[in-house]
Motif scaffolding. Structure first.
Motif, PDB file in Angstrom:
ATOM      1  N   ARG A  14      42.455  44.949  27.387  1.00  0.00           N
ATOM      2  CA  ARG A  14      42.868  44.187  28.577  1.00  0.00           C
ATOM      3  C   ARG A  14      42.379  44.854  29.861  1.00  0.00           C
ATOM      4  O   ARG A  14      41.993  44.178  30.812  1.00  0.00           O
ATOM      5  CB  ARG A  14      44.388  44.042  28.604  1.00  0.00           C
ATOM      6  N   THR A  15      42.415  46.188  29.896  1.00  0.00           N
ATOM      7  CA  THR A  15      41.915  46.916  31.067  1.00  0.00           C
ATOM      8  C   THR A  15      40.431  46.658  31.254  1.00  0.00           C
ATOM      9  O   THR A  15      39.976  46.377  32.373  1.00  0.00           O
ATOM     10  CB  THR A  15      42.172  48.429  30.918  1.00  0.00           C
ATOM     11  N   LEU A  16      39.670  46.740  30.172  1.00  0.00           N
ATOM     12  CA  LEU A  16      38.229  46.484  30.239  1.00  0.00           C
ATOM     13  C   LEU A  16      37.956  45.042  30.667  1.00  0.00           C
ATOM     14  O   LEU A  16      37.093  44.795  31.527  1.00  0.00           O
ATOM     15  CB  LEU A  16      37.577  46.776  28.891  1.00  0.00           C
ATOM     16  N   LEU A  17      38.691  44.099  30.112  1.00  0.00           N
ATOM     17  CA  LEU A  17      38.515  42.689  30.464  1.00  0.00           C
ATOM     18  C   LEU A  17      38.851  42.450  31.940  1.00  0.00           C
ATOM     19  O   LEU A  17      38.106  41.766  32.655  1.00  0.00           O
ATOM     20  CB  LEU A  17      39.394  41.809  29.567  1.00  0.00           C
ATOM     21  N   THR A  18      39.934  43.045  32.414  1.00  0.00           N
ATOM     22  CA  THR A  18      40.322  42.920  33.822  1.00  0.00           C
ATOM     23  C   THR A  18      39.262  43.527  34.728  1.00  0.00           C
ATOM     24  O   THR A  18      38.889  42.946  35.752  1.00  0.00           O
ATOM     25  CB  THR A  18      41.682  43.601  34.073  1.00  0.00           C
ATOM     26  N   PHE A  19      38.756  44.688  34.330  1.00  0.00           N
ATOM     27  CA  PHE A  19      37.704  45.353  35.099  1.00  0.00           C
ATOM     28  C   PHE A  19      36.462  44.471  35.192  1.00  0.00           C
ATOM     29  O   PHE A  19      35.872  44.317  36.272  1.00  0.00           O
ATOM     30  CB  PHE A  19      37.378  46.706  34.464  1.00  0.00           C
ATOM     31  N   LEU A  20      36.076  43.873  34.086  1.00  0.00           N
ATOM     32  CA  LEU A  20      34.895  43.002  34.085  1.00  0.00           C
ATOM     33  C   LEU A  20      35.106  41.751  34.938  1.00  0.00           C
ATOM     34  O   LEU A  20      34.243  41.375  35.737  1.00  0.00           O
ATOM     35  CB  LEU A  20      34.526  42.608  32.651  1.00  0.00           C
ATOM     36  N   ILE A  21      36.253  41.111  34.772  1.00  0.00           N
ATOM     37  CA  ILE A  21      36.526  39.874  35.526  1.00  0.00           C
ATOM     38  C   ILE A  21      36.570  40.156  37.021  1.00  0.00           C
ATOM     39  O   ILE A  21      35.935  39.455  37.815  1.00  0.00           O
ATOM     40  CB  ILE A  21      37.832  39.212  35.034  1.00  0.00           C
ATOM     41  N   LEU A  22      37.316  41.196  37.412  1.00  0.00           N
ATOM     42  CA  LEU A  22      37.399  41.510  38.839  1.00  0.00           C
ATOM     43  C   LEU A  22      36.069  42.025  39.378  1.00  0.00           C
ATOM     44  O   LEU A  22      35.728  41.771  40.535  1.00  0.00           O
ATOM     45  CB  LEU A  22      38.521  42.511  39.110  1.00  0.00           C
ATOM     46  N   GLY A  23      35.302  42.714  38.551  1.00  0.00           N
ATOM     47  CA  GLY A  23      33.977  43.164  38.979  1.00  0.00           C
ATOM     48  C   GLY A  23      33.040  41.990  39.235  1.00  0.00           C
ATOM     49  O   GLY A  23      32.304  41.973  40.233  1.00  0.00           O
ATOM     50  N   ILE A  24      33.085  41.018  38.348  1.00  0.00           N
ATOM     51  CA  ILE A  24      32.234  39.829  38.527  1.00  0.00           C
ATOM     52  C   ILE A  24      32.672  39.019  39.735  1.00  0.00           C
ATOM     53  O   ILE A  24      31.841  38.597  40.545  1.00  0.00           O
ATOM     54  CB  ILE A  24      32.250  38.973  37.237  1.00  0.00           C
ATOM     55  N   THR A  25      33.995  38.801  39.897  1.00  0.00           N
ATOM     56  CA  THR A  25      34.458  38.031  41.063  1.00  0.00           C
ATOM     57  C   THR A  25      34.187  38.774  42.362  1.00  0.00           C
ATOM     58  O   THR A  25      33.880  38.153  43.374  1.00  0.00           O
ATOM     59  CB  THR A  25      35.957  37.690  40.959  1.00  0.00           C
ATOM     60  N   ARG A  26      34.281  40.101  42.321  1.00  0.00           N
ATOM     61  CA  ARG A  26      33.961  40.892  43.517  1.00  0.00           C
ATOM     62  C   ARG A  26      32.489  40.734  43.866  1.00  0.00           C
ATOM     63  O   ARG A  26      32.138  40.523  45.027  1.00  0.00           O
ATOM     64  CB  ARG A  26      34.310  42.350  43.259  1.00  0.00           C
ATOM     65  N   PHE A  27      31.624  40.823  42.868  1.00  0.00           N
ATOM     66  CA  PHE A  27      30.186  40.672  43.088  1.00  0.00           C
ATOM     67  C   PHE A  27      29.861  39.292  43.662  1.00  0.00           C
ATOM     68  O   PHE A  27      29.125  39.163  44.645  1.00  0.00           O
ATOM     69  CB  PHE A  27      29.435  40.893  41.771  1.00  0.00           C
ATOM     70  N   ILE A  28      30.451  38.249  43.075  1.00  0.00           N
ATOM     71  CA  ILE A  28      30.206  36.874  43.546  1.00  0.00           C
ATOM     72  C   ILE A  28      30.739  36.691  44.967  1.00  0.00           C
ATOM     73  O   ILE A  28      30.083  36.080  45.811  1.00  0.00           O
ATOM     74  CB  ILE A  28      30.842  35.859  42.571  1.00  0.00           C
ATOM     75  N   SER A  29      31.930  37.239  45.239  1.00  0.00           N
ATOM     76  CA  SER A  29      32.516  37.119  46.583  1.00  0.00           C
ATOM     77  C   SER A  29      31.638  37.792  47.629  1.00  0.00           C
ATOM     78  O   SER A  29      31.393  37.228  48.703  1.00  0.00           O
ATOM     79  CB  SER A  29      33.907  37.743  46.617  1.00  0.00           C
ATOM     80  N   ILE A  30      31.166  38.995  47.321  1.00  0.00           N
ATOM     81  CA  ILE A  30      30.327  39.722  48.275  1.00  0.00           C
ATOM     82  C   ILE A  30      29.016  38.983  48.508  1.00  0.00           C
ATOM     83  O   ILE A  30      28.554  38.862  49.653  1.00  0.00           O
ATOM     84  CB  ILE A  30      30.104  41.168  47.791  1.00  0.00           C
ATOM     85  N   LYS A  31      28.415  38.455  47.440  1.00  0.00           N
ATOM     86  CA  LYS A  31      27.174  37.689  47.591  1.00  0.00           C
ATOM     87  C   LYS A  31      27.410  36.450  48.460  1.00  0.00           C
ATOM     88  O   LYS A  31      26.592  36.123  49.321  1.00  0.00           O
ATOM     89  CB  LYS A  31      26.632  37.261  46.222  1.00  0.00           C
ATOM     90  N   ALA A  32      28.542  35.765  48.237  1.00  0.00           N
ATOM     91  CA  ALA A  32      28.854  34.565  49.009  1.00  0.00           C
ATOM     92  C   ALA A  32      29.075  34.899  50.480  1.00  0.00           C
ATOM     93  O   ALA A  32      28.592  34.183  51.371  1.00  0.00           O
ATOM     94  CB  ALA A  32      30.084  33.875  48.425  1.00  0.00           C
ATOM     95  N   ILE A  33      29.781  35.982  50.747  1.00  0.00           N
ATOM     96  CA  ILE A  33      30.035  36.380  52.142  1.00  0.00           C
ATOM     97  C   ILE A  33      28.724  36.729  52.837  1.00  0.00           C
ATOM     98  O   ILE A  33      28.480  36.323  53.972  1.00  0.00           O
ATOM     99  CB  ILE A  33      31.025  37.560  52.193  1.00  0.00           C
ATOM    100  N   ARG A  34      27.875  37.474  52.147  1.00  0.00           N
ATOM    101  CA  ARG A  34      26.583  37.829  52.749  1.00  0.00           C
ATOM    102  C   ARG A  34      25.713  36.597  52.973  1.00  0.00           C
ATOM    103  O   ARG A  34      25.009  36.502  53.978  1.00  0.00           O
ATOM    104  CB  ARG A  34      25.864  38.844  51.877  1.00  0.00           C
ATOM    105  N   LYS A  35      25.791  35.627  52.057  1.00  0.00           N
ATOM    106  CA  LYS A  35      25.013  34.400  52.222  1.00  0.00           C
ATOM    107  C   LYS A  35      25.533  33.590  53.408  1.00  0.00           C
ATOM    108  O   LYS A  35      24.753  33.075  54.206  1.00  0.00           O
ATOM    109  CB  LYS A  35      25.066  33.562  50.942  1.00  0.00           C
TER     110      LYS A  35
END
Length: 181
Positions: A14-35
């Motif tokens: 669950r920790t690994l899954l949470t880390f992956l999900i939040l890592g992906i959403t963080r990456f997408i959020s940062i890309k969207a903000i920069r765009k």
């Protein structure tokens, strides 16, 4: 070591899954903000500030998820959180204007129709000067406005959301030259 992994297999997954999900959403959020920042021609410093807010928010979500995954007692956590929130509540109440200015800064990042270099008029009865200002910088807490005579005015972000503002247009090089003559 094997026993430890077998005992906490579910929590580790669950920790690994949470880390992956939040890592992906963080990456997408940062890309969207920069765009959004690039498309809207927003200053890079403002974009980085909003990215910092997103990183802090994702870190807090990850910490909260870890506490829930690893079975921290809700009663113990409730006691700690209530104490911490009481202290934070008093601090935020004492500095409410700071919090509202930061929140307004985030809102202005995504929906502010003006850019650095634009000429505006702020319709504030408490502001004794009603001519035009040039937006010199937009920061987390306030905006730097420059009068034609060169005086710098610092105006809080939350008031920009509350007051009527007229857009007079971007500052042209021709306008600067004619004013200097």
């Amino acid at each position: 070591m094997k026993d430890l992994l077998l005992t906490y297999q579910s929590e580790l997954f669950r920790t690994l899954l949470t880390f992956l999900i939040l890592g992906i959403t963080r990456f997408i959020s940062i890309k969207a903000i920069r765009k959004v920042g690039r498309i809207s021609d927003i200053n890079e410093i403002r974009t980085r500030l909003i990215v910092k807010y997103v990183v802090v928010g994702h870190s807090m979500l990850f910490l909260a998820a870890l506490l829930l995954i690893w079975g921290v007692s809700i009663k113990d956590l409730g006691l700690i959180l209530s104490s911490v929130l009481a202290v934070i509540g008093v601090a935020l109440f004492a500095s409410w204007s700071i919090l509202s200015n930061v929140t307004a800064g985030v809102i202005l990042f995504f929906s502010f129709p003006f850019k650095i270099g634009d000429r505006i008029r702020v319709w504030d009865k408490e502001l004794e000067y009603h001519d035009e200002f040039i937006i010199e910088d937009i920061r987390a807490f306030h905006v730097h406005l420059r009068k034609p005579d060169g005086e710098l005015v610092t105006y809080p972000n939350n008031l920009l959301l509350q007051k009527a503002i007229s857009l007079l247009g971007p500052l042209d090089e021709d306008t600067e030259g004619s004013e200097a003559v």
